[in-house]
Motif scaffolding. Structure first.
Motif, mmCIF file in Angstrom:
data_model
loop_
_atom_site.group_PDB
_atom_site.id
_atom_site.type_symbol
_atom_site.label_atom_id
_atom_site.label_comp_id
_atom_site.label_asym_id
_atom_site.label_seq_id
_atom_site.Cartn_x
_atom_site.Cartn_y
_atom_site.Cartn_z
ATOM 1 N N GLU A 101 0.811 -1.211 0.000
ATOM 2 C CA GLU A 101 0.000 0.000 0.000
ATOM 3 C C GLU A 101 0.850 1.268 0.000
ATOM 4 O OE1 GLU A 101 -3.121 0.078 2.881
ATOM 5 O OE2 GLU A 101 -3.396 -2.082 2.710
ATOM 6 N N ILE A 102 0.614 2.116 -0.994
ATOM 7 C CA ILE A 102 1.318 3.391 -1.091
ATOM 8 C C ILE A 102 0.301 4.423 -1.551
ATOM 9 C CG2 ILE A 102 3.124 4.667 -2.307
ATOM 10 C CD1 ILE A 102 4.705 2.109 -2.453
ATOM 11 N N ASP A 103 0.394 5.609 -1.033
ATOM 12 C CA ASP A 103 -0.529 6.674 -1.401
ATOM 13 C C ASP A 103 -0.584 6.857 -2.912
ATOM 14 O OD1 ASP A 103 -0.480 10.099 -1.605
ATOM 15 O OD2 ASP A 103 -2.159 9.053 -0.675
ATOM 16 N N ALA A 104 -1.792 7.010 -3.465
ATOM 17 C CA ALA A 104 -1.988 7.066 -4.915
ATOM 18 C C ALA A 104 -1.272 8.252 -5.559
ATOM 19 C CB ALA A 104 -3.481 7.120 -5.236
ATOM 20 N N LEU A 150 8.914 -7.220 -13.719
ATOM 21 C CA LEU A 150 8.080 -6.738 -12.615
ATOM 22 C C LEU A 150 8.877 -6.657 -11.314
ATOM 23 C CD1 LEU A 150 4.750 -8.547 -13.478
ATOM 24 C CD2 LEU A 150 5.058 -6.077 -13.262
ATOM 25 N N VAL A 151 9.741 -7.616 -11.075
ATOM 26 C CA VAL A 151 10.587 -7.572 -9.875
ATOM 27 C C VAL A 151 11.501 -6.351 -9.927
ATOM 28 C CG1 VAL A 151 12.488 -8.738 -8.667
ATOM 29 C CG2 VAL A 151 10.496 -10.052 -9.422
ATOM 30 N N ARG A 152 12.139 -6.134 -11.075
ATOM 31 C CA ARG A 152 13.021 -4.969 -11.221
ATOM 32 C C ARG A 152 12.228 -3.670 -11.137
ATOM 33 N NH1 ARG A 152 14.768 -8.134 -15.409
ATOM 34 N NH2 ARG A 152 13.975 -6.653 -16.952
ATOM 35 N N ALA A 153 11.038 -3.657 -11.740
ATOM 36 C CA ALA A 153 10.211 -2.446 -11.730
ATOM 37 C C ALA A 153 9.759 -2.113 -10.309
ATOM 38 C CB ALA A 153 9.000 -2.633 -12.649
ATOM 39 N N LYS A 154 9.375 -3.113 -9.548
ATOM 40 C CA LYS A 154 8.970 -2.867 -8.157
ATOM 41 C C LYS A 154 10.153 -2.361 -7.336
ATOM 42 C CE LYS A 154 6.832 -6.928 -7.807
ATOM 43 N NZ LYS A 154 6.061 -8.039 -7.221
ATOM 44 N N ALA A 155 11.322 -2.901 -7.603
ATOM 45 C CA ALA A 155 12.520 -2.441 -6.898
ATOM 46 C C ALA A 155 12.837 -0.994 -7.258
ATOM 47 C CB ALA A 155 13.712 -3.344 -7.228
ATOM 48 N N ALA A 156 12.731 -0.669 -8.537
ATOM 49 C CA ALA A 156 12.983 0.706 -8.974
ATOM 50 C C ALA A 156 11.944 1.649 -8.382
ATOM 51 C CB ALA A 156 12.962 0.776 -10.506
ATOM 52 N N PHE A 157 10.701 1.197 -8.331
ATOM 53 C CA PHE A 157 9.633 2.000 -7.733
ATOM 54 C C PHE A 157 9.953 2.282 -6.267
ATOM 55 C CE2 PHE A 157 5.711 2.810 -5.566
ATOM 56 C CZ PHE A 157 4.946 3.527 -6.463
ATOM 57 N N ARG A 158 10.355 1.245 -5.549
ATOM 58 C CA ARG A 158 10.666 1.389 -4.124
ATOM 59 C C ARG A 158 11.818 2.366 -3.925
ATOM 60 N NH1 ARG A 158 8.677 2.463 -0.431
ATOM 61 N NH2 ARG A 158 7.129 0.877 -0.779
ATOM 62 N N ARG A 159 12.881 2.228 -4.734
ATOM 63 C CA ARG A 159 14.020 3.136 -4.615
ATOM 64 C C ARG A 159 13.603 4.576 -4.865
ATOM 65 N NH1 ARG A 159 16.387 -0.959 -7.235
ATOM 66 N NH2 ARG A 159 16.226 0.054 -9.258
ATOM 67 N N GLU A 160 12.844 4.802 -5.924
ATOM 68 C CA GLU A 160 12.376 6.155 -6.246
ATOM 69 C C GLU A 160 11.509 6.706 -5.126
ATOM 70 O OE1 GLU A 160 12.899 8.422 -8.666
ATOM 71 O OE2 GLU A 160 14.443 7.120 -9.465
ATOM 72 N N HIS A 161 10.620 5.874 -4.624
ATOM 73 C CA HIS A 161 9.720 6.295 -3.553
ATOM 74 C C HIS A 161 10.521 6.631 -2.295
ATOM 75 C CE1 HIS A 161 6.853 5.717 -0.212
ATOM 76 N NE2 HIS A 161 6.057 6.381 -1.026
ATOM 77 N N ASP A 162 11.449 5.766 -1.918
ATOM 78 C CA ASP A 162 12.267 6.001 -0.725
ATOM 79 C C ASP A 162 13.155 7.222 -0.892
ATOM 80 O OD1 ASP A 162 11.098 3.803 0.410
ATOM 81 O OD2 ASP A 162 12.826 2.478 0.137
ATOM 82 N N GLN A 163 13.706 7.419 -2.081
ATOM 83 C CA GLN A 163 14.572 8.555 -2.356
ATOM 84 C C GLN A 163 13.772 9.849 -2.218
ATOM 85 O OE1 GLN A 163 16.349 8.472 -6.232
ATOM 86 N NE2 GLN A 163 17.550 10.322 -5.880
#
Length: 168
Positions: A101-104, A150-163
């Motif tokens: 869950e992440i804010d839209a 999808l695994v790489r995309a989720k990881a990239a999403f997480r990094r961008e979100h955390d950054q």
């Protein structure tokens, strides 16, 4: 004289336009791109409905055409960025865990910062709710390659979100 099948599309245009545009805008988050893709969708729909054996013109069918136009856009962007990466010779990045869950609003902002191949995979899988095999078909990849993407995309999403969270 037989009536041009594109006239059925013309009758549907006014009611379908906001739905097609809204679908595209919600997935790409860019008004200019959504407008261009909406235009491409209706032009592509005219060509498609003139072909023998084309399905009946409807809003769901137009949304399907729009989805394909968006995927085509992401593929073009991915090819362009891949060529740039080859020039820069970037290294592959490590995989991080994915949260459900992440804010839209933050999610859309984060998606906009991802590469088109990651954005396409995540949007088709999680926003459109398509099965991995359907995402693979639309992206012209194997199921295994799509799962890895999808695994790489989720990881990239997480990094961008955390950054982004870290910089605020």
């Amino acid at each position: 004289m037989q009536r041009d099948p594109a006239f059925a599309l013309l009758g549907l245009y006014e009611s379908a336009l906001p739905e097609v545009y809204g679908y595209l805008l919600s997935r790409c988050g860019n008004t200019t791109l959504a407008e261009e893709l909406t235009s491409e969708t209706f032009l592509g729909a005219v060509r498609a409905c003139r072909k023998t054996g084309s399905p009946p013109v409807s809003v769901p069918w137009l949304i399907g055409v729009a989805r394909h136009k968006l995927v085509d856009h992401w593929r073009r962007r991915e090819r362009e960025e891949r060529n740039l990466r080859l020039v820069k010779q970037d290294e592959p990045e490590a995989v991080d865990p994915w949260e459900d869950e992440i804010d839209a609003i933050q999610a859309r902002d984060t998606l906009a910062r991802l590469g088109p191949h990651h954005r396409a995979a995540l949007t088709l899988r999680y926003l459109d709710g398509l099965a991995v095999r359907d995402v693979a078909h639309l992206l012209d990849r194997t199921v295994h390659a799509t799962e890895a993407l999808l695994v790489r995309a989720k990881a990239a999403f997480r990094r961008e979100h955390d950054q982004k969270e870290g910089s605020e």
